[in-house]
Motif scaffolding. Sequence first.
Motif, PDB file in Angstrom:
ATOM      1  N   ASN A 172       0.895  -1.208  -0.065  1.00  0.00           N
ATOM      2  CA  ASN A 172      -0.131   0.110  -0.097  1.00  0.00           C
ATOM      3  C   ASN A 172       0.837   1.212  -0.078  1.00  0.00           C
ATOM      4  OD1 ASN A 172      -2.226  -1.595  -0.011  1.00  0.00           O
ATOM      5  ND2 ASN A 172      -2.618  -1.255   2.158  1.00  0.00           N
ATOM      6  N   ALA A 173       2.060   1.131   0.738  1.00  0.00           N
ATOM      7  CA  ALA A 173       2.927   2.353   0.888  1.00  0.00           C
ATOM      8  C   ALA A 173       3.302   2.790  -0.532  1.00  0.00           C
ATOM      9  CB  ALA A 173       4.018   2.162   1.831  1.00  0.00           C
ATOM     10  N   LEU A 174       3.506   1.794  -1.455  1.00  0.00           N
ATOM     11  CA  LEU A 174       4.078   2.181  -2.707  1.00  0.00           C
ATOM     12  C   LEU A 174       3.064   3.154  -3.532  1.00  0.00           C
ATOM     13  CD1 LEU A 174       5.348  -1.562  -3.847  1.00  0.00           C
ATOM     14  CD2 LEU A 174       6.553   0.476  -3.163  1.00  0.00           C
ATOM     15  N   LYS A 175       1.848   3.139  -3.159  1.00  0.00           N
ATOM     16  CA  LYS A 175       0.772   3.992  -3.799  1.00  0.00           C
ATOM     17  C   LYS A 175       0.788   5.196  -2.975  1.00  0.00           C
ATOM     18  CE  LYS A 175      -1.752  -0.121  -5.135  1.00  0.00           C
ATOM     19  NZ  LYS A 175      -1.769  -0.271  -6.499  1.00  0.00           N
ATOM     20  N   ASN A 176       1.336   5.514  -1.935  1.00  0.00           N
ATOM     21  CA  ASN A 176       1.348   6.694  -1.060  1.00  0.00           C
ATOM     22  C   ASN A 176       2.644   7.568  -1.430  1.00  0.00           C
ATOM     23  OD1 ASN A 176       1.237   8.768   0.691  1.00  0.00           O
ATOM     24  ND2 ASN A 176       0.873   7.508   2.342  1.00  0.00           N
ATOM     25  N   PRO A 177       2.850   8.449  -2.124  1.00  0.00           N
ATOM     26  CA  PRO A 177       4.028   9.155  -2.158  1.00  0.00           C
ATOM     27  C   PRO A 177       4.546  10.060  -0.872  1.00  0.00           C
ATOM     28  CG  PRO A 177       2.151  10.434  -3.075  1.00  0.00           C
ATOM     29  CD  PRO A 177       1.743   9.188  -2.835  1.00  0.00           C
ATOM     30  N   TYR A 178       3.696  10.087   0.103  1.00  0.00           N
ATOM     31  CA  TYR A 178       4.208  10.549   1.511  1.00  0.00           C
ATOM     32  C   TYR A 178       4.795   9.531   2.278  1.00  0.00           C
ATOM     33  CZ  TYR A 178       2.072  14.902   0.090  1.00  0.00           C
ATOM     34  OH  TYR A 178       1.731  16.048  -0.839  1.00  0.00           O
ATOM     35  N   ALA A 179       4.721   8.270   1.829  1.00  0.00           N
ATOM     36  CA  ALA A 179       4.939   7.191   2.904  1.00  0.00           C
ATOM     37  C   ALA A 179       6.596   7.172   3.022  1.00  0.00           C
ATOM     38  CB  ALA A 179       4.622   5.862   2.432  1.00  0.00           C
ATOM     39  N   HIS A 180       7.076   6.777   4.151  1.00  0.00           N
ATOM     40  CA  HIS A 180       8.728   6.759   4.266  1.00  0.00           C
ATOM     41  C   HIS A 180       9.196   5.497   3.405  1.00  0.00           C
ATOM     42  CE1 HIS A 180      12.080   5.832   7.363  1.00  0.00           C
ATOM     43  NE2 HIS A 180      12.295   6.026   5.946  1.00  0.00           N
ATOM     44  N   LEU A 181       8.621   4.482   3.478  1.00  0.00           N
ATOM     45  CA  LEU A 181       9.225   3.258   3.029  1.00  0.00           C
ATOM     46  C   LEU A 181       8.500   2.973   1.768  1.00  0.00           C
ATOM     47  CD1 LEU A 181       9.613   0.820   5.865  1.00  0.00           C
ATOM     48  CD2 LEU A 181      11.365   2.172   5.002  1.00  0.00           C
ATOM     49  N   GLY A 326      -0.426   2.653   3.823  1.00  0.00           N
ATOM     50  CA  GLY A 326       0.865   1.876   4.339  1.00  0.00           C
ATOM     51  C   GLY A 326       1.033   1.779   5.841  1.00  0.00           C
ATOM     52  N   GLY A 327       0.200   2.533   6.520  1.00  0.00           N
ATOM     53  CA  GLY A 327       0.258   2.757   7.907  1.00  0.00           C
ATOM     54  C   GLY A 327       1.632   3.170   8.689  1.00  0.00           C
ATOM     55  N   VAL A 328       1.614   2.729   9.874  1.00  0.00           N
ATOM     56  CA  VAL A 328       2.786   3.028  10.713  1.00  0.00           C
ATOM     57  C   VAL A 328       3.697   2.097  10.312  1.00  0.00           C
ATOM     58  CG1 VAL A 328       3.639   3.069  13.151  1.00  0.00           C
ATOM     59  CG2 VAL A 328       1.174   3.875  12.684  1.00  0.00           C
ATOM     60  N   LEU A 329       3.556   0.976   9.801  1.00  0.00           N
ATOM     61  CA  LEU A 329       4.375  -0.120   9.346  1.00  0.00           C
ATOM     62  C   LEU A 329       5.189   0.726   8.271  1.00  0.00           C
ATOM     63  CD1 LEU A 329       3.044  -3.540   9.174  1.00  0.00           C
ATOM     64  CD2 LEU A 329       4.792  -2.645  10.816  1.00  0.00           C
ATOM     65  N   SER A 330       4.822   1.672   7.455  1.00  0.00           N
ATOM     66  CA  SER A 330       5.383   2.239   6.533  1.00  0.00           C
ATOM     67  C   SER A 330       6.097   3.592   7.147  1.00  0.00           C
ATOM     68  CB  SER A 330       4.655   2.253   5.246  1.00  0.00           C
ATOM     69  OG  SER A 330       4.277   0.758   4.851  1.00  0.00           O
ATOM     70  N   THR A 331       5.620   4.296   7.815  1.00  0.00           N
ATOM     71  CA  THR A 331       5.712   5.314   8.240  1.00  0.00           C
ATOM     72  C   THR A 331       5.636   5.773   9.805  1.00  0.00           C
ATOM     73  OG1 THR A 331       4.975   6.141   6.105  1.00  0.00           O
ATOM     74  CG2 THR A 331       5.123   7.916   7.776  1.00  0.00           C
ATOM     75  N   GLN A 348      -9.488   9.838   2.510  1.00  0.00           N
ATOM     76  CA  GLN A 348     -10.469   8.863   2.032  1.00  0.00           C
ATOM     77  C   GLN A 348     -11.852   9.413   1.635  1.00  0.00           C
ATOM     78  OE1 GLN A 348      -9.488   5.648   0.577  1.00  0.00           O
ATOM     79  NE2 GLN A 348      -7.371   5.607   1.317  1.00  0.00           N
ATOM     80  N   VAL A 349     -12.180   9.778   2.765  1.00  0.00           N
ATOM     81  CA  VAL A 349     -13.804  10.096   2.606  1.00  0.00           C
ATOM     82  C   VAL A 349     -14.014  11.707   1.595  1.00  0.00           C
ATOM     83  CG1 VAL A 349     -14.618   9.174   4.385  1.00  0.00           C
ATOM     84  CG2 VAL A 349     -13.947  11.510   4.624  1.00  0.00           C
ATOM     85  N   ARG A 350     -13.024  12.320   1.402  1.00  0.00           N
ATOM     86  CA  ARG A 350     -12.733  13.526   0.644  1.00  0.00           C
ATOM     87  C   ARG A 350     -12.659  13.018  -0.841  1.00  0.00           C
ATOM     88  NH1 ARG A 350      -8.406  17.482   2.384  1.00  0.00           N
ATOM     89  NH2 ARG A 350      -9.576  19.150   1.071  1.00  0.00           N
ATOM     90  N   GLY A 351     -12.133  11.730  -0.929  1.00  0.00           N
ATOM     91  CA  GLY A 351     -11.937  11.233  -2.328  1.00  0.00           C
ATOM     92  C   GLY A 351     -10.500  11.762  -2.940  1.00  0.00           C
ATOM     93  N   GLN A 352      -9.766  11.988  -2.097  1.00  0.00           N
ATOM     94  CA  GLN A 352      -8.265  12.726  -2.247  1.00  0.00           C
ATOM     95  C   GLN A 352      -7.243  12.053  -1.754  1.00  0.00           C
ATOM     96  OE1 GLN A 352      -8.028  16.828  -2.266  1.00  0.00           O
ATOM     97  NE2 GLN A 352     -10.066  16.439  -3.396  1.00  0.00           N
ATOM     98  N   ALA A 353      -7.302  10.786  -1.931  1.00  0.00           N
ATOM     99  CA  ALA A 353      -6.064   9.859  -1.351  1.00  0.00           C
ATOM    100  C   ALA A 353      -5.464   9.328  -2.511  1.00  0.00           C
ATOM    101  CB  ALA A 353      -6.778   8.495  -0.644  1.00  0.00           C
ATOM    102  N   GLY A 354      -5.834   9.621  -3.831  1.00  0.00           N
ATOM    103  CA  GLY A 354      -5.018   9.402  -5.005  1.00  0.00           C
ATOM    104  C   GLY A 354      -4.840   7.833  -5.092  1.00  0.00           C
TER     105      GLY A 354
END
Lengths: 388, 313
Positions: A172-181, A326-331, A348-354
């Motif tokens: 999941n973190a791979l889809k989140n540009p802000y995630a650390h790992l 990606g959760g705390v496990l990734s950041t 998520q509920v704003r539909g802004q999670a990319g």
Amino acid sequence: MSKEPVAVVGIGQSRHVAARRDVSLAGLVREAALRALQDAELTWADIDAVVIGKAPDFFEGVMMPELYLADALGAVGKPMLRVHTAGSVGGSTALVAANLVAARVHGTVLTLAFEKQSESNAMWGLSLPIPFQQPLLAGAGGFFAPHIRAYMRRSGAPETIGALVAYKDRRNALKNPYAHLHEHDITLDKVMASPMLWDPVRYSETCPSSDGACAMILTDRAGAARAPRPPAWMLGGAMRSEPTLFAGKDFVSPQAGQDCAADVYRQAGITDPRREIDGAEIYVPFSWYEPMWLENLGFAGEGEGWKLTEAGVTELDGDLPVNMSGGVLSTNPIGASGMIRFAEAALQVRGQAGEHQVDGARRVLGHAYGGGSQFFSMWLVGDRPPDS
Amino acid sequence: MSVVLKAPLVVEFPFTRSLGPVQSAFLTGLRERVILGVRTRDGRVLVPPVEYDPVTAEELGDLVEVAPTGTVTTWAWNPAPRRGQPLTTPFAWVLVRLDGADTALLHALDAPGPAAVHTGMRVRIRWAGERTGAITDIACFEPYDGHRAEPTGHTGEFEDPVTGIVAAARLDYTYSPGRAQTAYINALSGRRTMGERCPSCRKVYVPPRGACPTCGVATSEQVEVGPRGTVTTFCIVNIKAKNLDIEVPYVYAHIALDGAGLALHGRIGGIPYDEVRMGLRVEPVWTEDARYPDHYRPTGEPDADYDTYKELL
Ligand SMILES: [Zn+2]
């Protein structure tokens, strides 16, 4: 008089990494705050109060950093509060800010949480050598691993569950540009083959140490009406605490966590969280806490949480996605981690999670806990205002 | 009642700080004997400089050099300098508005006594012999009756800028474990484990803390527990922790001593690490001169039934 509905109209995060040597603490929090203001299309002048949180001062060794950060956060001449609730602080900080809006004390509040773990020593800060006391016999994971074994014994969960959670969250973190790992070559085999640090906890099932900040702009109905993008609405929010140690404490499913979730659901009119909630950002610092908290939060019966994980229900495309970001496990910028959960729920509920957006997410839970399962804070956010 | 234990507790750590652009320039400047302030949009010069305007919250970056001479705006005499302070002999804490600055900098003034210090007095920087890019590059201020010094016209651009500092923090405490834990620790010296029973819920707290956290009432009834107990849960530690001289792997366990209302933590020995299990019955193994048991070893009894310890995980 009923409470003022609370809307999230701005969200900002720094790009979480192991070390931000290019910025001071002030520079780090500023990034997240500016991004939240930009998202809300507001300026410093639009903010009525600032509520910030971080883990204990000992971590970075800056005593009362809120004093020095007032300039960076445009708080001069405004009320500024600091919230302290250990690892859950990001969540409880957001709730303190939300309550100021709900109580109509302030119209628009900036709330922010941060940690600069690269300039910090959390393990040292938490395990000072106290005279006369027995030295701690294990590292950070040594605190959590026995509770995980207790969960495995109690639930009969197969040993693979922890690895499944880690594999999911890292993907999941791979889809989140802000995630650390961003472990592009992650496989389940790699997770399973990672060193067993504190058996039953493997290296890949532990959280990283991150530098990061997260900010949100919370506002009232009038503020939400002016917002340029869809707001997230708080449908329920609660905090609970209990002692870290007491006779009868249930570390696997703490009473305070159960009570906190029940309070949030009652406020939001949720009777069947598994069916009525579309996703959850849950504070999972060690992978096994996903099934444990699924039970604690009422998404599964006692001893049944791991079955949701095993069946893929908590995958991004599952029926109840968990830790889409990606959760705390990734950041894990400790103090910010709880607020990131709350903010990701709102995204998520704003539909802004990319790329990690759950299609049609209408109600999402944000959860934080900390201090040896002492403090819990949670909110449920929705795409519509309460009572609509 | 025995005397409550006390001991010194020193907490210290070399914290690191990333400086960001403005503090980097300021501290690098001190290394080069250049004092930099930052100019706000309304034309004020702030020394020491800040990254964000305290009034408008604007980001600041317009660096301005000011003079190494200035005026004391207020002061306080420090008759007994403590560890880590700028001077070892009595000195004045001063706020100094450097010539060219609109705000004042906190530092030390080397003066023979409080009678030699007054608000409005002129001072100048005494530079440290060795400078590293830290506020201590200013050794202190000293009285000065000469002309106002002129800035060198520095731009704030430096070779090899300082980007981070180490800020060593140290706190000195006197620690006391209190009445209840003192009794517990004293009993340990006789190799006995004493808890305290809550008068309300009847649970026995080990180690005792003088109160029951559930009932919120004081505890005082002394109850000996153990010495045997049950491993309620555990982990196998495969990673060597700093400052811990134990060979890995080893078992770190929660152990409910017989009669105790909650588990304490200990290491399990005398059995291969991969044979330790929940329910294993254990007893303490003491070594000479140690306050706590070195580890716990199997007693050889049959394992405890899960139902007997499931509330003590
Ligand atoms: Zn009690």
